[in-house]
Design a protein around this motif. Sequence first.
Motif, PDB file in Angstrom:
ATOM      1  N   ASN A   1       0.821  -1.205   0.000  1.00 29.04           N
ATOM      2  CA  ASN A   1       0.000   0.000   0.000  1.00 29.04           C
ATOM      3  C   ASN A   1       0.858   1.260   0.000  1.00 29.04           C
ATOM      4  N   ASP A   2       1.952   1.248   0.759  1.00 23.41           N
ATOM      5  CA  ASP A   2       2.856   2.403   0.779  1.00 23.41           C
ATOM      6  C   ASP A   2       3.412   2.693  -0.611  1.00 23.41           C
TER       7      ASP A   2
ATOM      8  N   ALA B   1      -5.038 -10.721  -1.506  1.00 26.04           N
ATOM      9  CA  ALA B   1      -5.083 -11.010  -0.071  1.00 26.04           C
ATOM     10  C   ALA B   1      -5.227 -12.515   0.115  1.00 26.04           C
ATOM     11  N   GLY B   2      -4.196 -13.156   0.700  1.00 20.93           N
ATOM     12  CA  GLY B   2      -4.251 -14.593   0.933  1.00 20.93           C
ATOM     13  C   GLY B   2      -5.258 -14.965   2.007  1.00 20.93           C
ATOM     14  N   ALA B   3      -5.575 -16.256   2.082  1.00 24.98           N
ATOM     15  CA  ALA B   3      -6.581 -16.728   3.038  1.00 24.98           C
ATOM     16  C   ALA B   3      -6.186 -16.441   4.485  1.00 24.98           C
TER      17      ALA B   3
ATOM     18  N   ARG C   1     -14.190  -4.440   2.214  1.00 23.78           N
ATOM     19  CA  ARG C   1     -14.186  -3.108   1.610  1.00 23.78           C
ATOM     20  C   ARG C   1     -12.888  -2.366   1.944  1.00 23.78           C
ATOM     21  N   ARG C   2     -12.406  -2.518   3.164  1.00 23.09           N
ATOM     22  CA  ARG C   2     -11.162  -1.876   3.558  1.00 23.09           C
ATOM     23  C   ARG C   2      -9.996  -2.372   2.702  1.00 23.09           C
ATOM     24  N   MET C   3      -9.939  -3.666   2.454  1.00 18.59           N
ATOM     25  CA  MET C   3      -8.861  -4.217   1.650  1.00 18.59           C
ATOM     26  C   MET C   3      -8.930  -3.717   0.209  1.00 18.59           C
ATOM     27  N   VAL C   4     -10.133  -3.598  -0.324  1.00 20.68           N
ATOM     28  CA  VAL C   4     -10.275  -3.045  -1.676  1.00 20.68           C
ATOM     29  C   VAL C   4      -9.736  -1.617  -1.718  1.00 20.68           C
ATOM     30  N   ASN C   5     -10.043  -0.848  -0.694  1.00 25.41           N
ATOM     31  CA  ASN C   5      -9.558   0.537  -0.631  1.00 25.41           C
ATOM     32  C   ASN C   5      -8.032   0.603  -0.554  1.00 25.41           C
ATOM     33  N   LEU C   6      -7.401  -0.445   0.001  1.00 26.87           N
ATOM     34  CA  LEU C   6      -5.947  -0.484   0.127  1.00 26.87           C
ATOM     35  C   LEU C   6      -5.256  -0.972  -1.151  1.00 26.87           C
ATOM     36  N   GLY C   7      -6.042  -1.454  -2.102  1.00 25.05           N
ATOM     37  CA  GLY C   7      -5.457  -1.889  -3.365  1.00 25.05           C
ATOM     38  C   GLY C   7      -5.647  -3.352  -3.704  1.00 25.05           C
ATOM     39  N   MET C   8      -6.481  -4.062  -2.955  1.00 26.62           N
ATOM     40  CA  MET C   8      -6.688  -5.484  -3.208  1.00 26.62           C
ATOM     41  C   MET C   8      -7.426  -5.706  -4.518  1.00 26.62           C
ATOM     42  N   GLN C   9      -6.873  -6.554  -5.365  1.00 28.17           N
ATOM     43  CA  GLN C   9      -7.503  -6.918  -6.636  1.00 28.17           C
ATOM     44  C   GLN C   9      -8.152  -8.289  -6.605  1.00 28.17           C
ATOM     45  N   ARG C  10      -7.704  -9.113  -5.675  1.00 28.07           N
ATOM     46  CA  ARG C  10      -8.290 -10.453  -5.538  1.00 28.07           C
ATOM     47  C   ARG C  10      -8.092 -10.887  -4.096  1.00 28.07           C
TER      48      ARG C  10
END
Length: 292
Positions: free
Chosen positions: A104-105, A112-114, A125-134
């Motif tokens: 993210n930096d 994001a792994g399991a 939603r938070r992870m998507v905002n941080l840049g998560m694509q899958r």
Amino acid sequence: MKFSLGPVLYFWPKKQMQSFYQQAAESNVDIVYLGEAVCSKRRELKFDDYMDIAHMLREAGKQVCLSTMTLLEAPSELRELRRYCDNGEFLVEANDVGAIGILNDNKLPFVAGAAISIYNHHSLRRMVNLGMQRWVMPVELSGDWLGGLLNESIIQDVRDCFETELFSFGHMPLAWSARCFTARSEQRHKDQCELCCIKYPDGRVVDSQDGQRVFVLNGVQTQSGDRYNLINQLPSMRGTVDVVRLSPQSQGTFEWLHKFQQNITGAAPQPLEANDCNGYWLKLAGMVQHLD
């Protein structure tokens, strides 16, 4: 629906690893994850070796992702983590929040792994905002839970921004520890393990006193004793699962990949083996083998 090969979770000799990924390049798999995700002492393949394999797989038309360690315990492991995150070419599967912070930096997308354990729509939603694509759904959750999560109102405006991947074949990673249980099972200390886990290419099975298979020991990782196998649940994944993950086994991985691909619509169901289970996806006890 796409199919992926997760990172090899066991400790295999270098030649075996290279042979496996050559087979992956020649297979019909869509996505391949590379990297040591369990124990930093496993050094048959180093970072540069994984990068060479990544280039070979990319040339074969595969999407390549680099998987990071799940449990970091030393500054040297943090330095290695930064090498993965700063690779400059390939998407990274983050298996701990430290990796997410680095990515993210640097404004880099990630998987994001399991082990990140996203259990609710706010976290997703938070992870998507941080840049998560899958994201890879936690292994112990059900299809009904996934459907409900993806239908939450807070997710709707970002629903097209990420894919959902499901661990669908292999011994499920359940826990990680600072102790190495494979070494302990051989009466060795972790610091003097002599890399004994290389003797167990699919982990070391643990049975209960009454003979029931309970766990598989894989170094610092504890896995399910039974093998998760959702081959006959593929039709129920439509609309919620974008990527079906198979965790590499020492034998038969590509045969199972072919069987999975043949059964996307349910037209080629397969008999489960004695130590296969599918309970979690069906909202049952994890060790259950439910036959439709």
